[in-house]
Design a protein around this motif. Structure first.
Motif, PDB file in Angstrom:
ATOM      1  N   GLY A 239       0.799  -1.225   0.000  1.00 56.56           N
ATOM      2  CA  GLY A 239       0.000   0.000   0.000  1.00 56.56           C
ATOM      3  C   GLY A 239       0.829   1.272   0.000  1.00 56.56           C
ATOM      4  O   GLY A 239       0.296   2.352   0.213  1.00 56.56           O
ATOM      5  N   CYS A 240       2.117   1.169  -0.242  1.00 60.67           N
ATOM      6  CA  CYS A 240       3.000   2.334  -0.186  1.00 60.67           C
ATOM      7  C   CYS A 240       2.649   3.345  -1.276  1.00 60.67           C
ATOM      8  O   CYS A 240       2.597   3.015  -2.454  1.00 60.67           O
ATOM      9  CB  CYS A 240       4.446   1.892  -0.333  1.00 60.67           C
ATOM     10  N   TRP A 241       2.434   4.581  -0.885  1.00 62.87           N
ATOM     11  CA  TRP A 241       2.101   5.646  -1.847  1.00 62.87           C
ATOM     12  C   TRP A 241       3.269   5.921  -2.782  1.00 62.87           C
ATOM     13  O   TRP A 241       3.082   6.231  -3.946  1.00 62.87           O
ATOM     14  CB  TRP A 241       1.700   6.931  -1.114  1.00 62.87           C
ATOM     15  N   PHE A 242       4.496   5.769  -2.281  1.00 60.78           N
ATOM     16  CA  PHE A 242       5.656   6.095  -3.113  1.00 60.78           C
ATOM     17  C   PHE A 242       5.851   5.064  -4.214  1.00 60.78           C
ATOM     18  O   PHE A 242       6.206   5.417  -5.338  1.00 60.78           O
ATOM     19  CB  PHE A 242       6.917   6.207  -2.251  1.00 60.78           C
ATOM     20  N   GLU A 243       5.586   3.804  -3.910  1.00 62.38           N
ATOM     21  CA  GLU A 243       5.714   2.756  -4.922  1.00 62.38           C
ATOM     22  C   GLU A 243       4.737   3.011  -6.070  1.00 62.38           C
ATOM     23  O   GLU A 243       5.078   2.880  -7.240  1.00 62.38           O
ATOM     24  CB  GLU A 243       5.473   1.380  -4.305  1.00 62.38           C
TER      25      GLU A 243
END
Length: 87
Positions: free
Chosen positions: A56-60
């Motif tokens: 769920g990482c926004w940066f990924e």
């Protein structure tokens, strides 16, 4: 005495010698690794655990969007060159 491997600019400041060109994906991958390790600091885990943890990482998601946009522009640029060479 050894020669300095840096070039000197007109203003007297040294500038780094040119590095081999890297593709956008490898540059963004390095950035993503840096952000993950320096800002997120996940605990030690296996590769599968890391994938689950980072799912769920926004940066990924941002990196994936950047790569998609970059590839679209490269493809568009390639089509533009092909069309111009045919005329």
């Amino acid at each position: 005495m050894t020669a300095n491997r840096k070039k000197e600019s007109r203003n007297g400041c040294s500038v780094p010698t040119e590095q081999p060109e890297r593709d956008m994906e490898s540059i963004l991958n390095d950035l993503q690794i840096y952000v993950c390790h320096e800002m997120c600091r996940p605990p030690e885990m296996t590769e599968d655990e890391r994938k689950q943890y980072c799912r769920g990482c926004w940066f990924e998601g941002l990196v994936e969007e950047i790569i998609e946009e970059y590839e679209k522009k490269i493809k568009k640029r390639g089509n533009m060159y092909e069309n111009n060479s045919n005329h």
